[in-house]
Design an enzyme around this catalytic site. Structure first.
Site, PDB file in Angstrom:
ATOM      1  N   GLY A 178      -2.598  -1.980  -6.823  1.00 53.42           N
ATOM      2  CA  GLY A 178      -1.604  -2.885  -7.178  1.00 53.42           C
ATOM      3  C   GLY A 178      -1.594  -3.953  -8.019  1.00 53.42           C
ATOM      4  O   GLY A 178      -2.714  -4.390  -8.125  1.00 53.42           O
ATOM      5  N   HIS A 188       0.879  -1.020  -0.235  1.00 56.43           N
ATOM      6  CA  HIS A 188      -0.034   0.095   0.147  1.00 56.43           C
ATOM      7  C   HIS A 188       0.790   1.124   0.051  1.00 56.43           C
ATOM      8  O   HIS A 188       0.518   2.241  -0.661  1.00 56.43           O
ATOM      9  CB  HIS A 188      -1.022   0.136   1.130  1.00 56.43           C
ATOM     10  CG  HIS A 188      -1.760  -0.971   1.504  1.00 56.43           C
ATOM     11  ND1 HIS A 188      -1.699  -2.090   2.361  1.00 56.43           N
ATOM     12  CD2 HIS A 188      -2.985  -1.396   0.628  1.00 56.43           C
ATOM     13  CE1 HIS A 188      -2.586  -2.882   2.211  1.00 56.43           C
ATOM     14  NE2 HIS A 188      -3.750  -2.630   1.210  1.00 56.43           N
ATOM     15  N   SER A 195       0.891  -9.225   1.866  1.00 54.44           N
ATOM     16  CA  SER A 195      -0.501  -9.382   1.534  1.00 54.44           C
ATOM     17  C   SER A 195      -0.958  -9.185   3.222  1.00 54.44           C
ATOM     18  O   SER A 195      -0.163  -9.535   3.876  1.00 54.44           O
ATOM     19  CB  SER A 195      -0.800 -10.677   1.152  1.00 54.44           C
ATOM     20  OG  SER A 195      -1.978 -11.097   1.580  1.00 54.44           O
TER      21      SER A 195
END
Ligand code: PAF
Length: 284
Positions: free
Chosen positions: A147, A37, A185
């Protein structure tokens, strides 16, 4: 940094900030921010005058059996990260703020929305596209950052922007890996040390494919067969070369290798955008 919780406050804040021809970068997230992020937010800061991040765990993209309440929500640390990256506005709405009762939903395309992730999680992409469109309509970004790790999501958002004639530039950002090469993740925290070690076979298989492609091997079925041999110790949900409409392809150029393995009952996504390797001029 401003943290706003209502749609009304968001729209009026952005109206005040976005004077003249200022550009606005938007990064939608479900929080639990990690380096993946952060790379999107950093790019947004680099490209735009104003950067907005949304943090919203979107219930409509979870299936009934998926435990929405267990999704991590480390809001204090997420806000600290946004602040440290120089985000101008964080939008932090409640579910009631984002959804009317019996609300209108976007339908994901019947093919793209129901293969691979969409096959295993039917209806998931209706929820993703619905919330992203709602955010786009509120934020009216110049550029929106997603992403490449969630390849299917990115391809469908690009399609929605094109199909619905939205004037937004969608920026797909490279997948970010941890030091051991596991793709970042929010689910990685659920892996034991042992599970994490096991999971690394996927990034190794992808790197080995990348090397082979750089060495001139273009035979998709050979590349796939060799890679699958090294994934014997994990459950492979899918491992396919696809085109941008998500049809399985034997044409290597411009394909995307999408893969999901399951380790300790945790689904781990990874992929290789062959077009990036090609366009970097490294091969083919
Ligand atoms: O990728 C995500 O985190 C979510 O699917 C998104 C795009 C923020 C929509 O809820």
């Amino acid at each position: 940094m401003l943290v706003v919780k209502s749609k009304h406050e968001l729209v009026s804040t952005l109206k005040r900030l976005k004077t003249g021809s200022k550009t606005l970068g938007f990064t939608p997230t479900m929080g639990a921010l990690h380096l993946g992020h952060e790379s999107l937010i950093r790019q947004s800061k680099k490209d735009n005058d104003i950067s907005v991040v949304s943090i919203f765990v979107n219930p409509t993209q979870f299936l009934p059996h998926e435990d929405l309440s267990k999704y991590p929500r480390p809001i204090e640390s997420d806000l600290k990260i946004c602040e440290s990256l120089g985000v101008d506005v964080v939008f932090l709405p409640s579910v009631e703020e984002m959804y009317e009762k019996d609300s209108i939903k976007v339908s994901a395309p019947k093919f793209m929305g129901y293969v691979f992730e969409g096959f295993l999680r039917p209806g998931h992409f209706d929820g993703v596209l619905s919330i992203v469109l709602k955010f786009f309509n509120l934020v009216l970004p110049t550029n929106a950052y997603f992403g490449k790790k969630d390849a299917q999501q990115l391809l469908m958002i690009e399609k929605m922007v094109k199909d619905l004639n939205l004037s937004i530039n969608v920026v797909g950002m490279p997948l970010i890996r941890d030091k051991d090469n596991l793709a970042f993740s929010s689910r990685n925290v659920y892996l034991s040390n042992e599970g994490r070690k096991k999971a690394l076979c996927l990034s190794s298989a992808l790197f080995s494919i990348e090397d082979k492609i750089k060495n001139g091997i273009k035979d998709v079925s050979l590349l796939k067969k060799e890679a699958l041999k090294s994934l014997w110790d994990v459950e492979v949900e899918y491992f396919e070369f696809v085109d941008r409409e998500l049809h399985i392809t034997t044409k290597l150029e411009d394909s995307i290798l999408i893969a999901v393995i399951r380790v300790e009952n945790i689904r781990l996504l990874d992929n290789l955008w062959i077009s990036d390797i090609v366009h970097e001029g490294k091969c083919i």
